[in-house]
Design a protein around this motif. Structure first.
Motif, PDB file in Angstrom:
ATOM      1  N   VAL A 460      27.543 -67.147  28.469  1.00  0.00           N
ATOM      2  CA  VAL A 460      27.188 -65.790  28.032  1.00  0.00           C
ATOM      3  C   VAL A 460      28.293 -65.213  27.153  1.00  0.00           C
ATOM      4  O   VAL A 460      28.027 -64.591  26.109  1.00  0.00           O
ATOM      5  CB  VAL A 460      26.945 -64.879  29.256  1.00  0.00           C
ATOM      6  CG1 VAL A 460      26.651 -63.450  28.807  1.00  0.00           C
ATOM      7  CG2 VAL A 460      25.794 -65.428  30.100  1.00  0.00           C
ATOM      8  N   PHE A 461      29.533 -65.451  27.549  1.00  0.00           N
ATOM      9  CA  PHE A 461      30.677 -64.974  26.756  1.00  0.00           C
ATOM     10  C   PHE A 461      30.642 -65.553  25.342  1.00  0.00           C
ATOM     11  O   PHE A 461      30.844 -64.842  24.355  1.00  0.00           O
ATOM     12  CB  PHE A 461      31.973 -65.369  27.472  1.00  0.00           C
ATOM     13  CG  PHE A 461      33.206 -65.297  26.615  1.00  0.00           C
ATOM     14  CD1 PHE A 461      33.616 -64.083  26.056  1.00  0.00           C
ATOM     15  CD2 PHE A 461      33.961 -66.436  26.368  1.00  0.00           C
ATOM     16  CE1 PHE A 461      34.767 -64.033  25.263  1.00  0.00           C
ATOM     17  CE2 PHE A 461      35.096 -66.381  25.584  1.00  0.00           C
ATOM     18  CZ  PHE A 461      35.498 -65.175  25.033  1.00  0.00           C
ATOM     19  N   HIS A 463      28.078 -66.532  23.767  1.00  0.00           N
ATOM     20  CA  HIS A 463      26.939 -65.970  23.040  1.00  0.00           C
ATOM     21  C   HIS A 463      27.234 -64.568  22.525  1.00  0.00           C
ATOM     22  O   HIS A 463      26.767 -64.168  21.454  1.00  0.00           O
ATOM     23  CB  HIS A 463      25.715 -65.948  23.957  1.00  0.00           C
ATOM     24  CG  HIS A 463      24.487 -65.381  23.319  1.00  0.00           C
ATOM     25  ND1 HIS A 463      23.783 -66.050  22.337  1.00  0.00           N
ATOM     26  CD2 HIS A 463      23.850 -64.190  23.509  1.00  0.00           C
ATOM     27  CE1 HIS A 463      22.764 -65.306  21.944  1.00  0.00           C
ATOM     28  NE2 HIS A 463      22.776 -64.177  22.650  1.00  0.00           N
ATOM     29  N   GLU A 464      28.055 -63.818  23.263  1.00  0.00           N
ATOM     30  CA  GLU A 464      28.316 -62.418  22.911  1.00  0.00           C
ATOM     31  C   GLU A 464      29.471 -62.269  21.916  1.00  0.00           C
ATOM     32  O   GLU A 464      29.435 -61.396  21.048  1.00  0.00           O
ATOM     33  CB  GLU A 464      28.621 -61.617  24.187  1.00  0.00           C
ATOM     34  CG  GLU A 464      27.426 -61.499  25.128  1.00  0.00           C
ATOM     35  CD  GLU A 464      27.815 -60.800  26.429  1.00  0.00           C
ATOM     36  OE1 GLU A 464      29.048 -60.674  26.675  1.00  0.00           O
ATOM     37  OE2 GLU A 464      26.908 -60.406  27.173  1.00  0.00           O
TER      38      GLU A 464
END
Length: 791
Positions: A460-461, A463-464
């Motif tokens: 997720v990191f 992706h962000e």
């Protein structure tokens, strides 16, 4: 490139020690071998780029000539030190070592010059420094033989001394053999042959008979039963041999000293040739390594880009077929997080990236496709594998953290950091938080980082964060096995449940585990698997589209090539036709001039005029034939059934004649009138006919231009007429022209199939009022019009 404290360990983990040993094994000289064993990445980008250019040119020279290689040569550092001293003497093996260097450097220079190097060759200055010393090579060969000994022919004195030695040695052996037989027959000897003691021939005499043999006792056996005696008569011969041997050694030393003195005068050139040979050996080893592993020369980027194309780990490539790695990281991307299943190739990808980066920065070609780009770095840090230490009482997690602390202290914006299984060894939530913080700290420095992990929070990191990129090792969902292919831009699932099921874990335990994982985590894993399946599908479509585009491009190239061939043939045909027409016109002009000359020279009687007319008719006939051959043929188009109507003029393709449609087509056939005969023919036999102007025909087929006889002409257009109608119309036209007292007329019959033209010419040839006829010139309508002169 400076070396970090962990350099030996990181190099071992990444496999650079193996690369250095492979390079060392490719060398021909021991000093270069040691140089490779201590090879380090360079600090100067221009020097590395220069090395790459030299490797590329050396590889081209190796391809140019099989003789461009280096045999083994000895280390000459100590020999050159001695040679620099005035009055020194080199031994034969030292001289042969120098000869080997001189010969090889000269041959390499010759091969380089024969290759016709470019003006900007990076090796030009190096090869120009090689100084051929052919005469010294010959001197060494004359003195030292293939066995490494000074040859008899090195001097006349040495040759004479060695002849004496061989002669004296023969005498000694002959006399000794006689003494052995003599004393042996008396039973004085313990053995049946002579021996050698202290370098001298002796007789093995039984000690009880030692007084029976006159000579000098040289030795005695341990038991005292045998006494070794050198007979007096042999002593003198042995002394002579010893004297000759001393003279021989003195002569050899003199020869070697004089030869060394000649070499001493060229000490600088010999040293320079040796240094050049070492430099060639170094780069040739790199080129041979590149050929062995199918390497290419990468581009070193100062902006931190990564672009690996079909990259392979050389350690694995020797063991088995490997799946190549394709990776692109733009300069603005500082961090790559690689996820995917266990045993899916994450660590191999990490080591491949690290090893190829070290190799490129050390000026070594990398096993990757042409166009690959590797960042130029100052340091490479790697935290890979289980680093648990029993000696220091450190757990795996503690060892990893200790290594990462050292990395954070020493990295710069030009460093490369490789972290394997980041965040493992502790609570997953804490591990993910620590891992993210570590990656953010490295990213703030601008450090290029590649990390592998199973932690979902890091996916997720990636992706962000704008400067962080996801990457995954592809997994075959149907076969439940890794493909080892790297996919950039997407996170990967760990496929823990699927792999466990394939390995035999019961469905009951898997069901309970799925209940524990939580809805959010399970949904994310399902989403990742769905995205992976969709990506594979799109990849297949993209591959099909690429194949289709490639096929279309190939067809387009073939069409373009065919068109060029046709255009080329047309141009050639035009040139050939022009040459032929020009030659015929030239021949006709010569014939006409000859005819005119004959008329002037003769009385121009009837027989002469008849003969001249025959000649001119033959020229006219030939010109008419050429014009017909060079006229462009009528392009006919087939007619569709719905386009055919009653009364229209068509071309019957099979007959090459014009006809008139008598009725509409029925079941693919129609009735056509050709030259007064009606035929039922298939529709596919019919093509478009010339446009006939029936309304003009009904009014008049003639056009009168001028009224007076001189220069007046009639024009009759018979295009579109049938043969029979054309004959009737032409007869009326000639009669009207005669009544109008005209001298010239022109008949337009068109080119078409040639039927109407044939009819016109037959009528004209038979008509009594026609004086002559000719086809139109190229600027008068060509073979589509006939000019007629009336009597």
């Amino acid at each position: 490139m400076s070396t970090p404290p962990t350099e030996p360990l990181s190099y071992q983990h990444l496999g650079f020690d193996d690369v250095r040993q492979w390079l060392a094994d490719e060398t021909a000289g021991d000093t270069v071998r040691v140089q490779f064993q201590n090879l380090q990445p360079g600090e100067s980008l221009p020097e590395i780029n220069n090395r790459f250019m030299r490797i590329a040119e050396i590889a081209a020279l190796m391809d140019f000539s099989n003789s461009f290689h280096i045999r083994h040569y000895n280390d000459l550092h100590e020999v050159l030190r001695l040679l620099a001293l005035d009055g020194s003497t080199l031994y034969p093996d030292n001289l042969m070592a120098i000869f080997n260097v001189l010969e090889q450097s000269r041959n390499l220079q010759k091969t380089y010059e024969n290759s016709i190097p470019q003006e900007d060759s990076v090796w030009k200055d190096t090869f120009e420094k090689i100084g051929p010393l052919l005469q010294l090579e010959k001197d060494i060969q004359r003195v030292i033989g293939p066995d490494g000994e000074v040859q008899d022919t090195a001097s006349s004195t040495l040759s004479s001394l060695r002849r004496k030695l061989r002669k004296s040695g023969g005498l000694v052996r002959t006399r000794m053999n006689n003494l052995v037989k003599q004393y042996g027959d008396h039973g004085y000897l313990n053995e049946g042959q002579a021996g050698i003691k202290g370098g001298r021939l002796v007789l093995p005499v039984l000690s009880t008979y030692k007084h029976q043999v006159k000579g000098v006792i040289q030795d005695m056996s341990n038991t005292g039963t045998t006494t070794f005696i050198e007979p007096f008569e042999i002593i003198e011969l042995n002394n002579q041999i010893k004297t000759i041997e001393i003279e021989e050694q003195q002569e050899v030393q003199r020869i070697l000293r004089e030869l060394t003195a000649r070499l001493h005068a060229h000490h600088h050139t010999i040293k320079q040739n040796y240094e050049m040979l070492q430099e060639l050996d170094f780069h040739m080893a790199l080129a041979k390594f590149g050929k062995t592993f199918a390497c290419n020369i990468p581009t070193l980027s100062t902006r931190g880009e990564f672009k690996l194309k079909s990259a392979r780990n050389p350690r694995l490539a020797l063991q088995r077929k490997v799946v190549p790695l394709d990776l692109t990281m733009e300069s603005q991307v500082t961090t790559l997080i690689v996820t995917g299943p266990n045993a899916g190739g994450k660590t191999v990808a990490l080591k491949t990236i690290g090893l190829l980066t070290i190799m490129a920065n050390a000026g070594v070609p990398i096993p990757a496709a042409e166009g690959s780009v590797v960042p130029f770095v100052d340091m490479i840090f790697a935290d890979i594998g289980d680093q648990q230490s029993l000696v220091d009482d450190l757990s795996t997690f503690s060892a990893h953290i200790g290594s990462i602390i050292s990395i954070l202290k020493n990295t710069t914006s030009r460093s490369l950091v490789l972290l394997d299984e980041l965040g493992t060894g502790t609570d997953p939530a804490e591990g993910a938080a620590l891992a993210r913080a570590i990656l953010e700290a490295l990213s703030e420095k601008g450090t290029k980082t590649v990390a592998t992990t199973h932690l979902g929070d890091l996916k997720v990191f990636a992706h962000e964060a704008a400067e962080v990129m996801n990457g995954a090792m592809e997994f075959d969902q149907q076969g439940l096995k890794p493909t080892y292919k790297f996919q950039a831009g997407v996170p990967g699932s760990s496929y823990g449940f699927e792999i466990s099921k394939r390995l035999g874990l019961s469905e009951k335990i898997l069901g309970v585990a799925r209940g524990y994982i939580g809805w959010a985590r399970d949904s994310m894993e399902k989403l990742l698997r769905s995205l992976e399946a969709e990506r594979v599908s799109l990849s297949g479509l993209k591959s099909d589209n690429t194949d289709l585009q490639r096929e279309l491009k190939m067809k387009q190239k073939r069409m373009d090539s065919a068109l060029q061939s046709v255009q080329k043939a047309e141009r050639k045909a035009d040139r050939d036709a022009a040459k032929k027409a020009g030659q015929i016109i030239s021949d006709a002009r010569q014939t006409v001039e000859k005819v005119i000359r004959q008329i002037r020279e003769s009385q121009a009687g009837k027989e002469n005029i008849k003969e001249v007319r025959g000649t001119l008719d033959a020229v006219e006939s030939r010109l008419e034939q050429v014009i017909e051959q060079t006229e462009e043929p009528l392009k006919l188009e087939k007619l569709a059934q719905e386009d055919i109507t009653q009364g229209m003029t068509v071309t019957v393709l099979s007959l090459d004649q014009l006809g008139t449609v008598m009725e509409a087509p029925i079941k693919g056939k129609t009735l056509v009138e050709v030259d007064g005969k009606r035929l039922r023919v298939p529709v596919e036999w019919l093509g478009k006919g010339p446009q006939a102007k029936r309304e003009e025909k009904s009014q008049s087929g003639t056009v009168v231009n001028v009224s007076n006889r001189q220069g007046s002409s009639y024009t009759l257009d018979l295009r579109g007429f049938r043969a029979e109608a054309a004959m009737e119309e032409l007869g009326r036209f000639i009669d009207q022209a005669v009544l109008s007292n005209l001298s010239l007329m022109q008949i337009i019959h068109g080119k078409g199939t040639g039927v109407i033209k044939k009819v016109v010419h037959e009528v004209l040839d038979k008509h009594s009022a026609v004086k002559s006829k000719r086809l139109g010139g190229l600027d008068e309508g060509g073979a589509g019009i006939t000019f007629v002169e009336l009597k």
